[in-house]
Design an enzyme around this catalytic site. Sequence first.
Site, PDB file in Angstrom:
ATOM      1  N   LYS A 239      27.994  -7.390 -22.365  1.00 22.98           N
ATOM      2  CA  LYS A 239      27.415  -8.175 -21.273  1.00 22.98           C
ATOM      3  C   LYS A 239      27.050  -7.291 -20.079  1.00 22.98           C
ATOM      4  O   LYS A 239      26.089  -7.583 -19.372  1.00 22.98           O
ATOM      5  CB  LYS A 239      28.375  -9.288 -20.855  1.00 22.98           C
ATOM      6  CG  LYS A 239      28.411 -10.386 -21.897  1.00 22.98           C
ATOM      7  CD  LYS A 239      29.252 -11.569 -21.487  1.00 22.98           C
ATOM      8  CE  LYS A 239      29.157 -12.670 -22.534  1.00 22.98           C
ATOM      9  NZ  LYS A 239      30.290 -13.592 -22.456  1.00 22.98           N
TER      10      LYS A 239
ATOM     11  N   LYS B  92      24.151 -14.436 -38.148  1.00 25.28           N
ATOM     12  CA  LYS B  92      24.675 -15.782 -37.984  1.00 25.28           C
ATOM     13  C   LYS B  92      23.910 -16.577 -36.929  1.00 25.28           C
ATOM     14  O   LYS B  92      23.214 -16.012 -36.089  1.00 25.28           O
ATOM     15  CB  LYS B  92      26.165 -15.727 -37.663  1.00 25.28           C
ATOM     16  CG  LYS B  92      26.526 -15.191 -36.304  1.00 25.28           C
ATOM     17  CD  LYS B  92      28.033 -15.354 -36.111  1.00 25.28           C
ATOM     18  CE  LYS B  92      28.343 -15.458 -34.636  1.00 25.28           C
ATOM     19  NZ  LYS B  92      29.741 -15.711 -34.357  1.00 25.28           N
TER      20      LYS B  92
ATOM     21  N   LYS C 151      23.188 -19.045 -30.180  1.00 23.78           N
ATOM     22  CA  LYS C 151      22.315 -19.490 -29.097  1.00 23.78           C
ATOM     23  C   LYS C 151      21.354 -18.388 -28.672  1.00 23.78           C
ATOM     24  O   LYS C 151      20.167 -18.585 -28.531  1.00 23.78           O
ATOM     25  CB  LYS C 151      23.178 -19.876 -27.886  1.00 23.78           C
ATOM     26  CG  LYS C 151      23.136 -21.332 -27.562  1.00 23.78           C
ATOM     27  CD  LYS C 151      24.143 -21.662 -26.474  1.00 23.78           C
ATOM     28  CE  LYS C 151      25.553 -21.678 -26.994  1.00 23.78           C
ATOM     29  NZ  LYS C 151      26.548 -22.221 -26.099  1.00 23.78           N
TER      30      LYS C 151
END
Length: 356
Positions: free
Chosen positions: A114, A220, A223
Site C-alpha cells: 500500500k 483470484k 475488487k
Amino acid sequence: MDKKEIVLSGIRSTGNLHLGNYYGALSKFVRMQDDYDCMFFIADLHALTTQPDPAQLHANVKSILAEYLAAGIDPEKATIFVQSDVPEISEMYLLLNMHVGIGELMRTAAFKDKARKALGIKTDDSADEESIERQIIGTETNKRVNAGLLTYPTLMAVDILIQKANKVPVGKDQEQHLELTRRFARRFNNYYGVELFPEPTNFDFGGHAVKVPGLDGSGKMGKSEGNCIYLIDEEKVLRKKVMRAVTDEGPKVPNSPVSQPVENLFSLMELTSAPEVVKQYRDAYADCSIRYGDLKKQLAEDILKVTTPIRQRVGDILANDEYLGRVVRMGAEKARERASKTLEEVRHIMGIRRFY
Ligand code: TRP
C-alpha cells in the site's frame, strides 16, 4: 455449561461484496453461527486508511451490513457490529501501539504494497526496498504514506484481542496480520506477566480453502482487479460480464490440458453448478465438442441462482433503516460490553488509574 469459542472476523467497507467474498467468507460465516460465539463486523476505521470519499463511507458500511444479513448472517445468533460504534477499540489501539515496533510494521507485506501504491510506485517496478523506505521518509517526494496505514496491524490486532477472540477466519492475504496479532498478544502477556490475551488462530471452516477466480483469466477475484461479479449485480450486467470472460481458442485434440482462463470458469462452475453439469462440460472439453458460449450461458444462470435471492434481500433490507438500526445497536451493545471489560483490564495492567 461450557462456553463456545469466540470467532471474529471483519470486512473493510470499501465497496460491494463479490462472489469471492461470498464463498471465501460470508457463506462460511453463516455455517459457523450455530456452533460458535460469532462476531462479524464492518471495519470502517480500517477503510479510512485508504482515504474514502466521506460522502461514500456510510453508504458503503450500510451496503455491507445489508449484504451480511442478506447472505444469511442472523443477528439473533451472531453479533453484527460496526467498528466505529465501539470507541473502546480506538482507545486500546493507542495503548497497544506503545508495544508495537515501527520496524515490524514497515516490514509487513500489505504495508509495503500500500505504501508503494500511495507513492505511485508500481509493484513490478524494481525499486529496491531502501529507496522505497527513503521515499516513505520523504526525502524524494511529497507524497504521503499515512500513519494509519502503518499501524493497520495494530488496529486489526485490537479488533481481535479486545474481544478475546480464539478463532479468526481470514484469507491467506491476512495471515501475516494474524501472525502479528499473536506476537502482540504474547508480547503484552509476557511484558506485564499476565495471561490476558488468548493467541488467536486462523480458522478455515470446512477444511479446505476455496479459490474463487476472477473473469479476466488471471488470479483470484478481487475488487482492485476489476474482475468481479458482485452479489448485487443486476441480471443483465452479470450475464454480460460472464459472457465476456476470457477464454481461449478451444481444444484442438482430445484430452488437451485446460488453460488457466478456462480452468477458472470450471472452478466457478464447481462452486455454483450441479456436479453433473460440471461433468458434462468437462467431458465436452475433453472430447473437443465444448462451446464456450454455452458454458458461459449455463454458468451465468447458475451464478444468478445464488445471487438473485441475495440481491433481492439486499434491496429489501436497504429500504428498512429501522431494522438496520436495530441490528447494529444490538451488535454494538454486545461488542462494547466485552470491549469495555478488556479495556479496563488493559488500562489497569498498564498502570492507568483514575483519581475519581
Ligand atoms: N484486514 C482485514 C481485511 O482486509 C479486515 C479486518 C480488520 C479484519 N480487522 C479484522 C479481519 C479483524 C479479521 C479480524 O480483510
